[in-house]
Design a protein around this motif. Structure first.
Motif, PDB file in Angstrom:
ATOM      1  N   ALA A   1       0.828  -1.223   0.000  1.00  0.00           N
ATOM      2  CA  ALA A   1       0.000   0.000   0.000  1.00  0.00           C
ATOM      3  C   ALA A   1       0.857   1.266   0.000  1.00  0.00           C
ATOM      4  O   ALA A   1       0.605   2.205  -0.760  1.00  0.00           O
ATOM      5  CB  ALA A   1      -0.956  -0.019   1.184  1.00  0.00           C
ATOM      6  N   GLN A   2       1.891   1.271   0.834  1.00  0.00           N
ATOM      7  CA  GLN A   2       2.769   2.440   0.956  1.00  0.00           C
ATOM      8  C   GLN A   2       3.367   2.844  -0.389  1.00  0.00           C
ATOM      9  O   GLN A   2       3.455   4.029  -0.730  1.00  0.00           O
ATOM     10  CB  GLN A   2       3.897   2.084   1.942  1.00  0.00           C
ATOM     11  N   SER A   3       3.741   1.839  -1.171  1.00  0.00           N
ATOM     12  CA  SER A   3       4.454   2.103  -2.428  1.00  0.00           C
ATOM     13  C   SER A   3       3.536   2.619  -3.539  1.00  0.00           C
ATOM     14  O   SER A   3       4.020   2.985  -4.609  1.00  0.00           O
ATOM     15  CB  SER A   3       5.177   0.838  -2.895  1.00  0.00           C
ATOM     16  N   VAL A   4       2.213   2.595  -3.307  1.00  0.00           N
ATOM     17  CA  VAL A   4       1.308   3.089  -4.360  1.00  0.00           C
ATOM     18  C   VAL A   4       0.602   4.380  -3.928  1.00  0.00           C
ATOM     19  O   VAL A   4      -0.453   4.727  -4.446  1.00  0.00           O
ATOM     20  CB  VAL A   4       0.275   2.006  -4.808  1.00  0.00           C
ATOM     21  N   ALA A   5       1.244   5.122  -3.009  1.00  0.00           N
ATOM     22  CA  ALA A   5       0.643   6.356  -2.495  1.00  0.00           C
ATOM     23  C   ALA A   5       0.360   7.349  -3.622  1.00  0.00           C
ATOM     24  O   ALA A   5      -0.696   7.999  -3.632  1.00  0.00           O
ATOM     25  CB  ALA A   5       1.557   6.973  -1.444  1.00  0.00           C
ATOM     26  N   ASP A   6       1.274   7.468  -4.603  1.00  0.00           N
ATOM     27  CA  ASP A   6       1.063   8.417  -5.714  1.00  0.00           C
ATOM     28  C   ASP A   6      -0.164   8.038  -6.536  1.00  0.00           C
ATOM     29  O   ASP A   6      -0.980   8.894  -6.890  1.00  0.00           O
ATOM     30  CB  ASP A   6       2.283   8.440  -6.651  1.00  0.00           C
ATOM     31  N   GLU A   7      -0.272   6.749  -6.835  1.00  0.00           N
ATOM     32  CA  GLU A   7      -1.403   6.272  -7.646  1.00  0.00           C
ATOM     33  C   GLU A   7      -2.716   6.487  -6.880  1.00  0.00           C
ATOM     34  O   GLU A   7      -3.726   6.887  -7.462  1.00  0.00           O
ATOM     35  CB  GLU A   7      -1.219   4.788  -7.983  1.00  0.00           C
ATOM     36  N   LEU A   8      -2.668   6.247  -5.566  1.00  0.00           N
ATOM     37  CA  LEU A   8      -3.881   6.440  -4.754  1.00  0.00           C
ATOM     38  C   LEU A   8      -4.288   7.914  -4.741  1.00  0.00           C
ATOM     39  O   LEU A   8      -5.473   8.242  -4.793  1.00  0.00           O
ATOM     40  CB  LEU A   8      -3.648   5.931  -3.319  1.00  0.00           C
ATOM     41  N   ASP A   9      -3.296   8.798  -4.722  1.00  0.00           N
ATOM     42  CA  ASP A   9      -3.576  10.245  -4.767  1.00  0.00           C
ATOM     43  C   ASP A   9      -4.282  10.619  -6.060  1.00  0.00           C
ATOM     44  O   ASP A   9      -5.240  11.388  -6.061  1.00  0.00           O
ATOM     45  CB  ASP A   9      -2.256  11.039  -4.736  1.00  0.00           C
ATOM     46  N   VAL A  10      -3.752  10.090  -7.171  1.00  0.00           N
ATOM     47  CA  VAL A  10      -4.344  10.406  -8.473  1.00  0.00           C
ATOM     48  C   VAL A  10      -5.780   9.877  -8.527  1.00  0.00           C
ATOM     49  O   VAL A  10      -6.699  10.567  -8.978  1.00  0.00           O
ATOM     50  CB  VAL A  10      -3.491   9.816  -9.625  1.00  0.00           C
TER      51      VAL A  10
ATOM     52  N   GLN B   1     -11.280   0.706 -14.524  1.00  0.00           N
ATOM     53  CA  GLN B   1     -10.260  -0.303 -14.829  1.00  0.00           C
ATOM     54  C   GLN B   1      -8.950  -0.001 -14.099  1.00  0.00           C
ATOM     55  O   GLN B   1      -8.280  -0.913 -13.612  1.00  0.00           O
ATOM     56  CB  GLN B   1     -10.044  -0.364 -16.345  1.00  0.00           C
ATOM     57  N   ALA B   2      -8.593   1.273 -13.992  1.00  0.00           N
ATOM     58  CA  ALA B   2      -7.386   1.647 -13.237  1.00  0.00           C
ATOM     59  C   ALA B   2      -7.535   1.208 -11.776  1.00  0.00           C
ATOM     60  O   ALA B   2      -6.610   0.643 -11.182  1.00  0.00           O
ATOM     61  CB  ALA B   2      -7.166   3.157 -13.317  1.00  0.00           C
ATOM     62  N   VAL B   3      -8.707   1.464 -11.218  1.00  0.00           N
ATOM     63  CA  VAL B   3      -8.978   1.092  -9.822  1.00  0.00           C
ATOM     64  C   VAL B   3      -8.886  -0.426  -9.660  1.00  0.00           C
ATOM     65  O   VAL B   3      -8.282  -0.929  -8.702  1.00  0.00           O
ATOM     66  CB  VAL B   3     -10.376   1.625  -9.392  1.00  0.00           C
ATOM     67  N   ARG B   4      -9.437  -1.164 -10.606  1.00  0.00           N
ATOM     68  CA  ARG B   4      -9.419  -2.633 -10.512  1.00  0.00           C
ATOM     69  C   ARG B   4      -7.996  -3.174 -10.603  1.00  0.00           C
ATOM     70  O   ARG B   4      -7.612  -4.080  -9.857  1.00  0.00           O
ATOM     71  CB  ARG B   4     -10.290  -3.237 -11.615  1.00  0.00           C
TER      72      ARG B   4
ATOM     73  N   LEU C   1      -4.328   5.259 -15.895  1.00  0.00           N
ATOM     74  CA  LEU C   1      -4.415   6.606 -15.320  1.00  0.00           C
ATOM     75  C   LEU C   1      -3.822   7.646 -16.277  1.00  0.00           C
ATOM     76  O   LEU C   1      -4.347   8.762 -16.396  1.00  0.00           O
ATOM     77  CB  LEU C   1      -3.720   6.655 -13.960  1.00  0.00           C
ATOM     78  N   VAL C   2      -2.748   7.278 -16.946  1.00  0.00           N
ATOM     79  CA  VAL C   2      -2.150   8.206 -17.922  1.00  0.00           C
ATOM     80  C   VAL C   2      -3.114   8.397 -19.090  1.00  0.00           C
ATOM     81  O   VAL C   2      -3.356   9.533 -19.537  1.00  0.00           O
ATOM     82  CB  VAL C   2      -0.774   7.690 -18.413  1.00  0.00           C
ATOM     83  N   LEU C   3      -3.691   7.288 -19.566  1.00  0.00           N
ATOM     84  CA  LEU C   3      -4.661   7.385 -20.670  1.00  0.00           C
ATOM     85  C   LEU C   3      -5.860   8.243 -20.258  1.00  0.00           C
ATOM     86  O   LEU C   3      -6.300   9.115 -21.009  1.00  0.00           O
ATOM     87  CB  LEU C   3      -5.124   5.975 -21.076  1.00  0.00           C
ATOM     88  N   LEU C   4      -6.356   8.008 -19.052  1.00  0.00           N
ATOM     89  CA  LEU C   4      -7.523   8.759 -18.567  1.00  0.00           C
ATOM     90  C   LEU C   4      -7.220  10.256 -18.506  1.00  0.00           C
ATOM     91  O   LEU C   4      -8.026  11.091 -18.926  1.00  0.00           O
ATOM     92  CB  LEU C   4      -7.930   8.227 -17.181  1.00  0.00           C
TER      93      LEU C   4
END
Ligand code: GN1
Ligand code: MG
Length: 351
Positions: free
Chosen positions: A163-172, A310-313, A341-344
């Motif tokens: 979880a810690q390592s995906v903090a940026d993705e969770l922010d987006v 789909q990004a969330v999944r 996320l980049v595509l979105l």
């Protein structure tokens, strides 16, 4: 192989070998009596109600076949049932093999038009099949708010310490949560027969380009809004790189790093508006007067909403330890989530 022998084949099984397939099931090419077949084992964790899944496939393929439309042809078991359950409870089914075809990969507007036309035709030919004839085999399958809640639960659980390592993705994802709220637009659309996994790769196209595409992977066919299908067509067709391509620089492409030109993002998925226009035009042309005025208007919402879902999944599965989508290398579901996320982000600049 015992599973292959369970089906009514034209002769003894001569060969069984693994066959490439999507992210979920397992597939084998079977040769028997000089003919080829595709044997698939349904992923029980994904399809707990396999009887409903199979009943829907029987219904839809017979409806299409009765109209002379090329579609998947199920091979019954020796007992005359559409699937076979092994001693471990796994469900297997078999199709006649479709030769000399490959999954469609879109690289230009004309490919996007093929996608719009093929799924448009699928919707049109199934429009006279009463949606209530089909079962809801996967409840809440398209529901970004539910998927987002599942991501939050996975992060809280943090079973793999990722979880810690995906903090940026969770922010987006948090910054774009309006996408989940916008899904209500899709939910208010009329209930029709929908594919629910309408990606470009689920169209098998002729190696020579002579035959029309065949719509495959009917596991998620259910009653629902066709806008989810339109969204999946947009998601899988308009990005300049495939879903599993690792974005070269995830952070530089996020909304807080505006000012980037498309050129500075080479190697990144960029939304191609020309493909989008070709896709939507072909889809609307093929479906004629099938869609209501508000369905037509809401097409613009469908792509971003499902790309977000789909990004969330993908990110949820990465956090949970890759238990749902098959991976070829460690971190692939994180790559896929970043790609979406980049595509979105790029899509939202245009739609
Ligand atoms: C899964 O396994 P495949 O490729 O047919 C998934 C779809 C996703 C897709 C993303 C039942 O489809 O919902 O959009 O991956 N299918 C299921 O490529 O979850
Ligand atoms: Mg599938």
């Amino acid at each position: 192989m015992e599973a292959a022998e369970a089906f009514a084949l034209p002769g003894p099984v001569e060969a069984v070998e693994p066959h490439p397939t999507g992210h979920i099931n397992e597939a084998f090419l079977v040769v028997a009596g000089g003919c080829r077949f595709l044997l698939q084992r349904l992923n029980a964790a994904v399809f707990p109600d396999a009887d409903s899944t199979m009943a829907n496939i029987v219904r839809v393929t017979s409806h299409l076949a009765a109209k002379g439309e090329p579609t998947l042809t199920l091979v019954a078991t020796a007992d005359g049932t559409p699937s076979w359950r092994d001693a471990d409870g796994a469900v297997w089914r078999m199709y006649e093999y479709i030769s000399d075809v490959h999954p469609l990969e879109v690289a230009a507007p004309d490919g996007a038009a093929v996608v719009g036309r093929a799924y448009g035709r699928f919707h049109r030919l199934l429009a006279d099949l009463e949606p209530a004839c089909l079962r809801v085999s996967l409840r809440g399958f398209h529901d970004p708010a539910r998927r987002l809640a599942a991501l939050h639960a996975a992060v809280k659980d943090d079973a793999c310490g990722r979880a810690q390592s995906v903090a940026d993705e969770l922010d987006v994802i948090a910054g774009l949560r309006d996408m989940a709220a916008r899904a209500c637009v899709l939910d208010r659309a009329p209930v029709r027969v929908a594919h629910n996994d309408a990606k470009a790769a689920n169209l098998l196209v002729d190696d020579d380009g002579d035959r029309p595409p065949v719509v495959v992977d009917l596991d998620t066919v259910m009653p629902g809004s066709v806008l989810w299908d339109v969204g999946d067509m947009v998601r899988s067709t308009t990005g300049t790189v495939p879903e599993s391509t690792t974005p070269a620089d995830f952070r530089a492409s996020m909304p807080n790093s505006r000012g980037l030109t498309h050129e500075s993002r080479s190697g990144q998925p960029v939304f191609d508006v020309e493909r989008y226009r070709a896709l939507v035009e072909a889809y609307l042309d093929e479906t004629g007067d099938l869609l209501t005025e508000s369905e037509r208007t809401d097409i613009a919402v469908a792509g971003p909403v499902i790309t977000y879902e789909q990004a969330v999944r993908f990110l949820t599965d990465h956090v949970q330890g890759d238990v749902y989508f098959r991976i070829a290398h460690r971190g692939q579901n994180l790559d896929r989530a970043r790609n979406q996320l980049v595509l979105l982000t790029s899509m939202l600049e245009e739609l």
